[in-house]
Design an enzyme around this catalytic site. Sequence first.
Site, PDB file in Angstrom:
ATOM      1  N   HIS A 119       0.818  -1.221   0.000  1.00  0.00           N
ATOM      2  CA  HIS A 119       0.000   0.000   0.000  1.00  0.00           C
ATOM      3  C   HIS A 119       0.851   1.271   0.000  1.00  0.00           C
ATOM      4  O   HIS A 119       0.296   2.368   0.016  1.00  0.00           O
ATOM      5  CB  HIS A 119      -0.951   0.020   1.198  1.00  0.00           C
ATOM      6  CG  HIS A 119      -1.930  -1.115   1.210  1.00  0.00           C
ATOM      7  ND1 HIS A 119      -2.743  -1.407   0.128  1.00  0.00           N
ATOM      8  CD2 HIS A 119      -2.216  -2.039   2.168  1.00  0.00           C
ATOM      9  CE1 HIS A 119      -3.498  -2.470   0.435  1.00  0.00           C
ATOM     10  NE2 HIS A 119      -3.183  -2.873   1.647  1.00  0.00           N
TER      11      HIS A 119
HETATM   12 ZN    ZN Z   1      -3.838  -7.525   3.110  1.00  0.00          ZN
END
Ligand code: ZN
Length: 299
Positions: A119
């Site tokens: 992320h």
């Molecule tokens: Zn995850």
Amino acid sequence: MHVWTHDRFRFPLPPGHRFPIDKYALLRERVVADGIAAPGEVHEPEPVAWSRIEAVHERGWIRRLRGGELSVRERRGLGLPWSPELVERGRRATAGTVLAARHALRHGVAMNLGGGTHHAGRAWGRGFCLFNDVGVALECLRADGQVERALVVDCDVHQGDGTADLLGPDPEAFTVSLHGARNYPFQRIPSDLDVDLETGMGDDGYLAALDAALDHAIGRAEADVAFYLAGADPWEGDRLGRLALTKRGLLARDELVLDRLRATGAAVCVVLAGGYADDVRDTVDINAATAAAVARRLS
Ligand SMILES: [Zn+2]
């Protein structure tokens, strides 16, 4: 099998926080107890050099992280309390992926008992991810002159938005993400191939979707190196997963990805990514089975 870990470098977390910080030490103990790695084959890398991180991430993000000057929005997005120890741990986890990837180039396959921080994008981190370890490792291998083309197979249950942000514009990299359609992150950055899976999907549907995705991705990637994010969070008991794979299904997933990638001749670097079982030992079981599958492909 040689493996890399950063489990002893912990950081302050409030009680009951859902980041599974105990997973890493338990996994190290487990791979040694199971004979997957001898104690002397478990390596603790030094933090990756800031210059390596600067080659991938935007300077403002790095400066704010180093100085503990994240905005309220950035702190909330990261989901972990900032501390110098957190930053150092992130650099060590990233170094583990760099070293595992280099090892994979020599030995065919290798694994970091950490990493998969998918992320983290160029100018931001979120969802427990400070630096994008796969992006940094690929940059290091390219700087070494050892590889050009890369494939990222992201089987964490959450979409690989940060990796897509970093490598989406890169014509020499192909990113594929299989993830829950109705799961975090809710604002996405498209991978080269995104496969949205319905809530509650089990082993058979998942493995069929994965096989088709690999058919599509492998031919286009023509990769020198492949990174496999072997997230434990598609498991049926995961708190954040919303899919319904069994442990047997997850092992079949690992074996399918490893065998298909190895058959291309690419070096394969495996990283952990997420896993949020109520009992952390279930996550460790899944991660240890992945490590055993990697080790079987070395012998
Ligand atoms: Zn995850």
